[in-house]
Motif scaffolding. Structure first.
Motif, PDB file in Angstrom:
ATOM      1  N   GLY A 231      53.867  67.632  19.456  1.00  0.00           N
ATOM      2  CA  GLY A 231      53.898  66.177  19.485  1.00  0.00           C
ATOM      3  C   GLY A 231      53.346  65.657  20.797  1.00  0.00           C
ATOM      4  N   LYS A 251      45.017  59.055  19.131  1.00  0.00           N
ATOM      5  CA  LYS A 251      45.926  59.331  18.010  1.00  0.00           C
ATOM      6  C   LYS A 251      45.180  59.951  16.841  1.00  0.00           C
ATOM      7  N   MET A 255      45.681  63.993  15.512  1.00  0.00           N
ATOM      8  CA  MET A 255      46.103  64.305  14.144  1.00  0.00           C
ATOM      9  C   MET A 255      45.025  65.085  13.407  1.00  0.00           C
ATOM     10  N   PRO A 261      51.636  64.443  15.628  1.00  0.00           N
ATOM     11  CA  PRO A 261      52.014  63.026  15.639  1.00  0.00           C
ATOM     12  C   PRO A 261      52.118  62.544  17.077  1.00  0.00           C
ATOM     13  N   PHE A 287      61.499  59.566  17.112  1.00  0.00           N
ATOM     14  CA  PHE A 287      60.348  60.469  17.140  1.00  0.00           C
ATOM     15  C   PHE A 287      60.797  61.922  17.061  1.00  0.00           C
ATOM     16  N   GLU A 290      61.605  62.866  13.628  1.00  0.00           N
ATOM     17  CA  GLU A 290      60.390  63.144  12.880  1.00  0.00           C
ATOM     18  C   GLU A 290      59.884  64.557  13.162  1.00  0.00           C
ATOM     19  N   ARG A 294      59.391  67.975  10.675  1.00  0.00           N
ATOM     20  CA  ARG A 294      58.107  68.662  10.520  1.00  0.00           C
ATOM     21  C   ARG A 294      58.203  70.152  10.832  1.00  0.00           C
TER      22      ARG A 294
END
Length: 295
Positions: A231, A251, A255, A261, A287, A290, A294
């Protein structure tokens, strides 16, 4: 005398002339091209020669070329140490805490070319080398490996502590902080040419100054892969138009090429009332959830 070069922050390029007016002393602006080519390096060298001529007149003494060569030699040593430190930070678990990032950056900024800076970088390198080779983690339990993009706010020390202690999140690479290996080395026997070249060695200048080149953004994605990051946190300083303009391309490339992310935190570099530490932690918690999903 006041002098300044064309750097990232608009405030630098305007405030130095105000200081010169207030003190009633000469000022000099070093014109630095956005992107360097061989002829641009020579152009900046000429600018530095003109600056030295001005300063010799102001100080009433000649340039100490031996001292400048020594400082260029020390600066080259900092570049080498910085590359070694970055390489050891690829280790899993990470051997270096987030607070050390700020310490290295400001030591470099305030003591560039000085013996004390070299000593500090050597000390840090020895410490993280030992930790990396022994597999000693910088945090109690490493869960998340992050890229840190742009500057965290100056009041962020305790936030970084919380991030490491409570979330197991550690920064493994920063921009600024990385030295390009493609720009070559500094030559103490050519000190002015080396000063011109140093401007292109640091990722801070490469990423945040002038028209953005995709190759610079791709360096971030490459670092993410090499450091096995999962991340990225982008600190978007709201009074710096350069930082906000880079969010979208960074960004997208992260990705697209690394599958990472990216969390964007809108904040002010020095004012905690713009985005409070509690608000920053709240955004980070979402975050990290998240990132957990993942894994």
């Amino acid at each position: 005398a006041f002098f300044c070069g064309l750097v990232v922050c608009d405030s630098h390029t305007t405030s130095f002339s105000i200081g010169a007016d207030l003190w009633g002393v000469p000022s000099f602006f070093i014109d630095i091209p956005y992107h360097f080519y061989p002829k641009d390096s020579q152009y900046v060298t000429t600018e530095l020669q003109d600056l030295i001529h001005l300063l010799e007149g102001v100080a009433g003494k000649k340039m100490d070329w031996d001292l400048l060569k020594k400082q260029v030699r020390n600066t080259q040593r900092l570049v080498e140490l910085g590359r070694e430190i970055e390489n050891y930070r690829k280790a899993i678990p990470s051997p270096m805490r987030g607070r050390k990032i700020q310490q290295l950056h400001w030591t470099e900024m305030c003591l560039m070319g000085e013996d004390e800076a070299v000593s500090f970088f050597e000390l840090v390198l020895g410490e993280i080398k030992e930790r990396a080779e022994k597999g000693i983690s910088a945090v109690p339990e490493e869960k998340h490996r992050l890229l840190t993009l742009f500057f965290p706010p100056v009041y962020s020390g305790k936030i970084l502590d919380w991030m490491e202690r409570e979330q197991g999140a550690v920064s493994v690479w920063e921009c600024p902080g990385e030295y390009s290996s493609s720009e070559g080395d500094l030559d103490p026997e050519k000190p002015l040419e080396s000063l011109a070249k140093w401007h292109r060695l640091t990722s801070f200048c490469a990423f945040y100054q002038g028209p953005l080149k995709r190759e610079y953004v791709e360096r971030i994605a490459k670092a993410a892969i090499e450091h096995k990051a999962d991340g990225a946190i982008y600190w978007s300083h709201q009074t710096c138009r350069h930082s906000s303009q880079l969010i979208r391309p960074v960004k997208e490339v992260l990705m697209e090429q690394a599958g990472l992310p990216m969390l964007v935190i809108d904040m002010d570099y020095t004012d905690p009332t713009f985005t409070t530490p509690d608000q920053i932690r709240e955004k980070m918690e979402s975050f990290f959830e998240e990132l957990e999903d993942r894994r």
